[in-house]
Scaffold this active site. Structure first.
Site, mmCIF file in Angstrom:
data_model
loop_
_atom_site.group_PDB
_atom_site.id
_atom_site.type_symbol
_atom_site.label_atom_id
_atom_site.label_comp_id
_atom_site.label_asym_id
_atom_site.label_seq_id
_atom_site.Cartn_x
_atom_site.Cartn_y
_atom_site.Cartn_z
ATOM 1 N NE ARG A 49 0.253 1.132 3.468
ATOM 2 C CZ ARG A 49 1.185 1.966 3.820
ATOM 3 N NH1 ARG A 49 2.432 1.528 3.993
ATOM 4 N NH2 ARG A 49 0.968 3.239 4.016
ATOM 5 N N GLY A 50 0.264 2.427 0.021
ATOM 6 C CA GLY A 50 1.031 3.665 -0.065
ATOM 7 C C GLY A 50 1.054 4.114 -1.522
ATOM 8 C CB ALA A 51 -0.009 7.279 -3.143
ATOM 9 N NE ARG A 88 -6.264 1.096 -1.701
ATOM 10 C CZ ARG A 88 -5.414 1.364 -0.702
ATOM 11 N NH1 ARG A 88 -4.297 0.708 -0.586
ATOM 12 N NH2 ARG A 88 -5.699 2.290 0.195
ATOM 13 C CD GLN A 200 -2.866 1.834 6.989
ATOM 14 O OE1 GLN A 200 -3.429 1.996 8.053
ATOM 15 N NE2 GLN A 200 -3.504 1.856 5.840
ATOM 16 C CG ASP A 241 -3.045 8.174 -0.781
ATOM 17 O OD1 ASP A 241 -2.767 8.564 0.365
ATOM 18 O OD2 ASP A 241 -2.847 7.013 -1.178
ATOM 19 C CE LYS A 252 -5.249 5.048 4.831
ATOM 20 N NZ LYS A 252 -6.206 4.240 4.027
HETATM 21 O O1 MRU Z 1 -4.425 2.946 2.450
HETATM 22 P P1 MRU Z 1 -2.944 3.213 2.351
HETATM 23 O O2 MRU Z 1 -2.157 2.539 3.413
HETATM 24 O O3 MRU Z 1 -2.442 2.932 0.955
HETATM 25 O O4 MRU Z 1 -2.841 4.766 2.590
HETATM 26 C C1 MRU Z 1 -1.573 5.356 2.563
HETATM 27 C C2 MRU Z 1 -1.604 6.809 2.865
HETATM 28 O O5 MRU Z 1 -2.627 7.422 3.071
HETATM 29 C C3 MRU Z 1 -0.294 7.503 2.807
HETATM 30 O O6 MRU Z 1 -0.262 8.571 3.697
HETATM 31 C C4 MRU Z 1 -0.125 8.025 1.386
HETATM 32 O O7 MRU Z 1 -0.229 6.976 0.460
HETATM 33 C C5 MRU Z 1 1.143 8.707 1.177
HETATM 34 S S1 MRU Z 1 2.415 7.509 1.205
HETATM 35 C C6 MRU Z 1 3.861 8.010 0.773
#
Ligand code: MRU
Length: 350
Positions: A49-51, A88, A200, A241, A252
């Site tokens: 996960r994570g953009a 996503r 997370q 994101d 998030k």
């Molecule tokens: O649902 P996730 O864990 O993919 O959400 C991640 C976030 O909201 C992070 O803050 C965002 O992707 C920035 S990550 C460098």
């Protein structure tokens, strides 16, 4: 290499290896992705996960498509892109990387699948490498900005979710800024929101901070406003994101309330992201699609239902912070502050 040298994903010969983030911090297990559908699964199931990392995984998915599909054509390629895109919806890096993949395919459509697999694997490796470079530059830019803004004070920083090495291809966005501040000896403590329901923060951000010996304490998400009222937070730093051209940003769920509370308490709210996280096609956050996930993820904890059988839940993955609440957007190209359409456009195209 920071973070104990752990990588969220990497290529092992012709397979894409993904660290199973659902098992952290207890177990370090890599999932072998040999097909593009394996990549779709690890994104949907949140193993990865994570953009920025989701974007990088999409580049690997595109490569693996050519490993399986020996008679490629535009219809099959577009179907694969659509399937990846639907995993996503909020993380714009996914669409931006797939746009690059589409351009590469268009230019090289006459090549056979074996050649295209090699070309796309190289593309994917490059997406990984450039992301780390961007994060290091972003970390430096953000740390200098925060150090100047808060006049070199040793900081109590609050962060949400995980925007670290494991949400990216290395070093991290928000956590990259925090790592750089730590290198400047400017971190007193990091308050880590646990970040329900996937935790997370408690599981992954704390894991990264612990590995780098950065002082931190985990809090429930609802503790943040109280700490702000007690002057125990100097700055809030998060990732993003998707960012609209006016600077509105999705991150998030819970980030919006942090920004509102930070403004009330006169605390800077800063968000860090690569330029790739800007959506050049939307003028404001109103146009950002918010991912709605199954309420099971909320109502079931550790395999056990925690709510009455008949109760339903609402589980939104993200919320939107209006630009007016954001002190600065930090990118690898520089810092946008104050945040407006004009300053965002100057940073991107200037
Ligand atoms: O649902 P996730 O864990 O993919 O959400 C991640 C976030 O909201 C992070 O803050 C965002 O992707 C920035 S990550 C460098």
């Amino acid at each position: 290499m920071k973070n104990n040298g752990l990588r969220a994903s990497y290529w092992q010969k012709d397979d894409f290896m993904v660290l199973d983030q659902l098992l952290l911090p207890g177990k370090i297990v890599y999932i072998q992705c040999s097909t593009f559908r394996d990549v779709v699964s690890v994104i949907v199931d949140m193993n990865l996960r994570g953009a920025p990392l989701i974007g990088a995984a999409a580049s690997a998915g595109a490569a693996l498509f050519f490993k399986e599909c020996k008679d490629h054509d535009t219809v099959l390629f577009s179907r694969m892109v659509e399937e990846l895109l639907s995993t996503r919806p909020t993380a714009v890096n996914l669409g931006n990387v797939l746009d690059e993949a589409k351009a590469i395919y268009k230019e090289n459509i006459s090549l056979d699948s074996d050649h295209l697999f090699n070309m796309f694997r190289d593309f994917s490796i490059n997406v990984h490498t450039r992301d780390v470079e961007r994060n290091i530059a972003m970390g430096r830019n953000g740390a200098q900005f925060v150090a100047d803004l808060l006049e070199g004070k040793k900081l109590n920083i609050l962060t949400h979710c995980n925007a670290g090495a494991l949400a990216t291809c290395g070093y991290g966005t928000a956590l990259g800024v925090i790592r750089s501040l730590h290198d400047m000896a400017l971190v007193e403590n990091v308050w880590v929101d646990e970040t329900r329901p996937y935790l997370q923060g408690a599981r992954i951000t704390a894991f990264e901070l612990d590995a780098d010996s950065i002082p931190h304490k985990i809090i429930t998400d609802s503790t943040a406003a109280h700490l702000m009222s007690q002057n125990l937070v100097d700055v809030v730093i998060t990732g993003a994101d998707r960012v609209a051209l006016n600077g509105d940003l999705a991150n998030k769920i819970g980030t919006y309330s942090l920004a509102v509370n930070a403004r009330y308490h006169n605390i800077p709210f800063i968000s860090a992201m690569p330029v790739e996280t800007f959506d050049m096609f939307i003028k404001s956050g109103k146009e950002i699609e918010i991912e709605k996930r199954s309420d099971r993820e909320l109502l079931v904890f550790n395999g056990k239902r925690i709510a009455p059988e008949n109760s339903e839940g609402l589980h939104l993955g993200f919320d939107v912070v209006p630009a007016e609440l954001t002190t600065a957007l930090v990118t690898e190209k520089g810092v946008v502050s104050p945040v407006s359409t004009t300053s965002v456009m100057e940073m991107i195209y200037g």
